[in-house]
Design a protein around this motif. Structure first.
Motif, short mmCIF file in Angstrom:
data_model
loop_
_atom_site.label_atom_id
_atom_site.label_comp_id
_atom_site.label_asym_id
_atom_site.label_seq_id
_atom_site.Cartn_x
_atom_site.Cartn_y
_atom_site.Cartn_z
N ALA A 111 -2.87 13.53 5.54
CA ALA A 111 -2.90 12.32 4.48
C ALA A 111 -3.88 12.54 3.48
CB ALA A 111 -3.27 11.15 5.04
N LEU A 112 -3.54 12.04 2.41
CA LEU A 112 -4.60 12.40 1.04
C LEU A 112 -5.76 11.16 0.95
CD1 LEU A 112 -2.17 13.56 -1.80
CD2 LEU A 112 -3.45 15.11 -0.07
N SER A 113 -5.66 10.31 1.74
CA SER A 113 -6.80 9.25 1.90
C SER A 113 -6.82 8.88 3.36
CB SER A 113 -6.37 8.03 0.97
OG SER A 113 -5.09 7.61 1.56
N SER A 114 -8.23 8.23 3.56
CA SER A 114 -8.41 7.88 4.84
C SER A 114 -7.60 6.74 5.43
CB SER A 114 -9.87 7.43 5.04
OG SER A 114 -10.41 6.72 4.09
N ALA A 115 -6.91 6.00 4.35
CA ALA A 115 -6.12 4.74 4.67
C ALA A 115 -5.26 4.72 3.56
CB ALA A 115 -7.16 3.71 4.86
N PRO A 116 -4.06 3.95 3.68
CA PRO A 116 -3.30 3.68 2.49
C PRO A 116 -3.81 2.95 1.67
CG PRO A 116 -2.13 3.10 4.83
CD PRO A 116 -3.58 3.37 5.05
N LEU A 117 -3.66 3.38 0.47
CA LEU A 117 -4.48 2.63 -0.86
C LEU A 117 -3.71 1.39 -1.52
CD1 LEU A 117 -5.49 5.88 -2.71
CD2 LEU A 117 -6.65 4.49 -0.90
N TYR A 118 -4.00 0.60 -2.01
CA TYR A 118 -3.24 -0.16 -2.71
C TYR A 118 -2.85 0.37 -4.13
CZ TYR A 118 -6.20 -4.32 -0.93
OH TYR A 118 -6.50 -5.43 0.09
N ALA A 170 -4.11 2.43 -6.97
CA ALA A 170 -4.80 3.86 -7.03
C ALA A 170 -3.92 4.75 -7.15
CB ALA A 170 -5.46 3.71 -5.46
N TYR A 171 -2.47 4.42 -7.57
CA TYR A 171 -1.66 5.88 -7.63
C TYR A 171 -0.96 5.27 -9.05
CZ TYR A 171 -2.53 7.98 -3.27
OH TYR A 171 -3.02 8.60 -2.19
N ARG A 216 0.91 -1.27 0.00
CA ARG A 216 0.05 -0.03 -0.05
C ARG A 216 0.89 1.39 0.09
NH1 ARG A 216 -5.57 -0.64 2.63
NH2 ARG A 216 -5.86 -2.93 2.82
#
Lengths: 146, 279
Positions: free
Chosen positions: B76-83, B86-87, B66
């Motif tokens: 942070a740019l998201s509420s949780a780390p992204l898979y 997503a980036y 992630r």
């Protein structure tokens, strides 16, 4: 004409630049996530993604990813903060984008007030255990004091 | 984003230069979780506006790997780390402002560096790219000295990775002379001459320079992150377009990540844009 300031036809809108639009607000790109691991045949109802209390959230797009080795079909349905469903029935993941570059668009943008939640129903129809992350992409809107 | 909004324009009194900040994960260890990495952006004389993020699949493993990114204030740019997907080629809407001398905060979970391994030789193509514009005060004179109308034009240049141009930090240079008319560069394309398609093994990096020979990236950028015809980073184009007056040169440095057994490879590089035809 200053062609250098004209639209570059090869660039998507994000690369062209989308700046702040509204006076009195600042929008910040943000993604809420729903991470779920479901065994075979599991159906989840009224799952909640809490919206933080610092800003309203405007949902503009949705996409998903799955963990390698735990990939499979699922159905989902969203409801807004008041509980109103955003579709007439469950939607298969085949109709949901798995690309961050081309997510499934939510138009018009849907506002979730600060402190509210995104409500999700989720069905594992894959026949195997699946691990899924659904990304709700949009903006946090911070109001500026006048 | 509102429907039917006008095209973005650089504010009066400022000029924008398309720019890519890169994060190279070459020095990290596979399997590690690394927190509080920093990608320095901006500089003494410019701010940075982030518009697109790519290369997530180059730095962490498939889920559970992630990525978490932070804005200049550390949020942070998201509420949780992204898979990682997503980036990969993800737009930032609206553009995110990073003031001069700030950082893009980065956390990586389950590092897996993309690499080019041939026998015992290994080179890394493990890089995230942060696309946007550098904004400086002052005007850039991109005006032609004549009345003109635009006509699409493509400069082409072939380049061969011969057996001697194996993985090395020392680049080779491609120079394209801009002849006859002023030229606005919109995008790059790269094709493998043998297949007519984007290289199957895109293990080389590019550094493009503007007409003042100012580099347009903080470090050499993977070709798949810089080219418009890339299958993994669509829409890689220069906004605003890069202006090269007639008589100037487009300079491109190429850094190889190949090994001898994979060579030779010949690529054709296309500089796609608009010629300013006098009228």
């Amino acid at each position: 004409m200053n062609l250098a300031q004209a639209i570059n036809p090869f660039a998507p809108p994000a690369v062209e630049g989308i700046g702040q639009q509204d006076a009195g607000f600042i929008d910040v790109d943000y993604t809420y996530t729903y991470d779920v691991t479901t065994l075979v045949g599991v159906s989840l109802r009224d799952q909640q993604v809490p919206i933080s209390q610092d800003a309203d959230f405007y949902l503009r797009a949705v996409h998903y990813s799955q963990q390698a080795g735990f990939v499979g079909a699922f159905n989902y349905r969203l409801a807004d903060a008041q509980g109103y469903q955003m579709s007439s029935g469950m939607i298969t993941n085949g109709n949901l984008s798995n690309s961050a570059a081309r997510p499934t668009v939510v138009f018009p943008e849907h506002m979730f007030p600060a402190g509210s939640r995104i409500i999700i129903d989720f069905d594992n129809v894959a026949g195997v255990e699946i691990r899924t992350q659904i990304c709700f992409k949009g903006v946090k809107r911070y109001r500026l004091r006048k | 984003m509102r429907c039917c909004q006008p095209a973005y324009q650089t504010p009066d009194g400022f000029n924008d230069l398309p720019f890519v900040y890169v994060f190279d994960a070459d020095a990290l260890v596979d399997g590690a979780d690394v927190r509080n990495l920093a990608v320095p952006v901006g500089g003494l004389d410019h701010d940075f506006y982030l518009r697109k993020i790519g290369g997530g699949t180059n730095v962490v493993a498939a889920a559970p790997g992630r990525i978490s990114l932070r804005d200049p204030l550390g949020f942070a740019l998201s509420s949780a780390p992204l898979y990682r997907a997503a980036y990969d080629d993800a737009g930032v809407v609206p553009e995110l402002y990073y003031p001069n001398n700030s950082i893009i905060g980065l956390d990586l979970v389950s590092v897996l560096r993309r690499n080019n391994t041939v026998g015992i030789n290994i080179s890394y193509a493990s890089q995230m790219a942060f696309w946007g514009v550098r904004r400086r005060r002052g005007e850039r004179n991109d005006q032609s000295s004549y009345r003109w109308e635009g006509k699409q034009y493509i400069y082409t240049q072939q380049f061969t990775f011969d057996a001697g141009f194996i993985s090395s930090p020392v680049p080779r240079r491609v120079i394209v002379a801009v002849q006859n008319r002023d030229f606005d560069l919109h995008a790059l394309r790269v094709f493998d001459v043998a297949t007519g398609a984007f290289p199957v093994l895109p293990f080389f990096k590019l550094t493009l320079y503007d007409r003042f020979e100012e580099g347009l990236a903080s470090a050499p950028v993977l070709v798949e992150q810089l080219c418009e015809n890339s299958p993994v980073a669509t829409g890689s184009a220069f906004v605003p377009a890069l202006y090269y007056p007639a008589g100037s040169q487009i300079r491109l440095d190429i850094t190889s990540l190949y090994w001898a057994a994979q060579l030779p490879i010949t690529v054709e590089i296309e500089f796609v844009g608009v010629e300013r035809m006098a009228r």
